[in-house]
Motif scaffolding. Structure first.
Motif, mmCIF file in Angstrom:
data_model
loop_
_atom_site.group_PDB
_atom_site.id
_atom_site.type_symbol
_atom_site.label_atom_id
_atom_site.label_comp_id
_atom_site.label_asym_id
_atom_site.label_seq_id
_atom_site.Cartn_x
_atom_site.Cartn_y
_atom_site.Cartn_z
ATOM 1 N N LEU A 1 -3.770 7.185 -1.072
ATOM 2 C CA LEU A 1 -4.516 6.045 -1.504
ATOM 3 C C LEU A 1 -5.409 5.507 -0.601
ATOM 4 O O LEU A 1 -6.430 4.918 -0.539
ATOM 5 N N PRO A 2 -5.150 5.260 0.969
ATOM 6 C CA PRO A 2 -6.629 5.304 1.689
ATOM 7 C C PRO A 2 -7.595 6.024 1.920
ATOM 8 O O PRO A 2 -8.442 5.739 2.478
ATOM 9 N N GLU A 3 -7.238 7.552 1.943
ATOM 10 C CA GLU A 3 -8.330 8.240 1.022
ATOM 11 C C GLU A 3 -8.920 8.005 0.267
ATOM 12 O O GLU A 3 -9.675 8.057 -0.302
ATOM 13 N N PRO B 1 0.970 -1.380 0.177
ATOM 14 C CA PRO B 1 -0.142 0.137 0.209
ATOM 15 C C PRO B 1 1.177 1.276 -0.231
ATOM 16 O O PRO B 1 0.179 2.474 -0.960
ATOM 17 N N ASP B 2 2.046 1.310 0.814
ATOM 18 C CA ASP B 2 2.689 2.734 0.289
ATOM 19 C C ASP B 2 3.425 2.395 -0.737
ATOM 20 O O ASP B 2 4.210 3.721 -0.994
ATOM 21 N N GLY B 3 3.855 1.455 -1.904
ATOM 22 C CA GLY B 3 4.481 1.583 -3.433
ATOM 23 C C GLY B 3 6.352 1.332 -2.544
ATOM 24 O O GLY B 3 6.134 1.145 -4.197
ATOM 25 N N ARG B 4 6.915 1.067 -1.804
ATOM 26 C CA ARG B 4 7.797 0.094 -1.319
ATOM 27 C C ARG B 4 8.226 -0.683 -1.798
ATOM 28 O O ARG B 4 9.725 -1.283 -2.163
ATOM 29 N N ARG C 1 4.846 8.789 -4.755
ATOM 30 C CA ARG C 1 4.704 8.252 -3.629
ATOM 31 C C ARG C 1 3.960 10.092 -2.429
ATOM 32 O O ARG C 1 3.115 8.735 -1.713
ATOM 33 N N ALA C 2 3.310 10.912 -2.767
ATOM 34 C CA ALA C 2 1.948 11.331 -2.649
ATOM 35 C C ALA C 2 0.896 10.241 -3.316
ATOM 36 O O ALA C 2 0.508 10.304 -2.026
#
Length: 87
Positions: free
Chosen positions: A55-57, A6-9, A49-50
């Motif tokens: 993404l959760p919202e 979910p954080d893309g990393r 990254r932003a």
């Protein structure tokens, strides 16, 4: 097609013409500490990254960015379990 944390990393899955688009084999992204980021133009990384941070919202995103000399649009969608926890 790709699947990331979910954080893309962390990159979990890559499909399609990854090497043709990004100039790197799939293993490069699967082994990278920062997933997809090394393939994206440094100036465009903050926008991606932003988008992941929101993404959760938002539940989804579409961000235009550069990959080498090419322009690309990355689209993402948050996939969650039935109880709302991101997969």
């Amino acid at each position: 097609v790709w699947s990331v944390s979910p954080d893309g990393r962390l990159v979990f899955l890559l499909g399609g013409a990854v090497e043709a688009v990004f100039g790197q084999p799939a293993e490069f992204f699967l082994d990278a500490a920062d997933g997809w980021a090394p393939a994206v133009h440094e100036a465009d990384r903050p926008a991606l990254r932003a988008a992941f941070a929101r993404l959760p919202e938002t539940g989804s995103f579409a961000v235009e960015h550069r990959v080498g000399a090419r322009r690309a649009v990355s689209r993402g969608r948050l996939v969650c379990r039935a109880d709302g926890v991101p997969l």
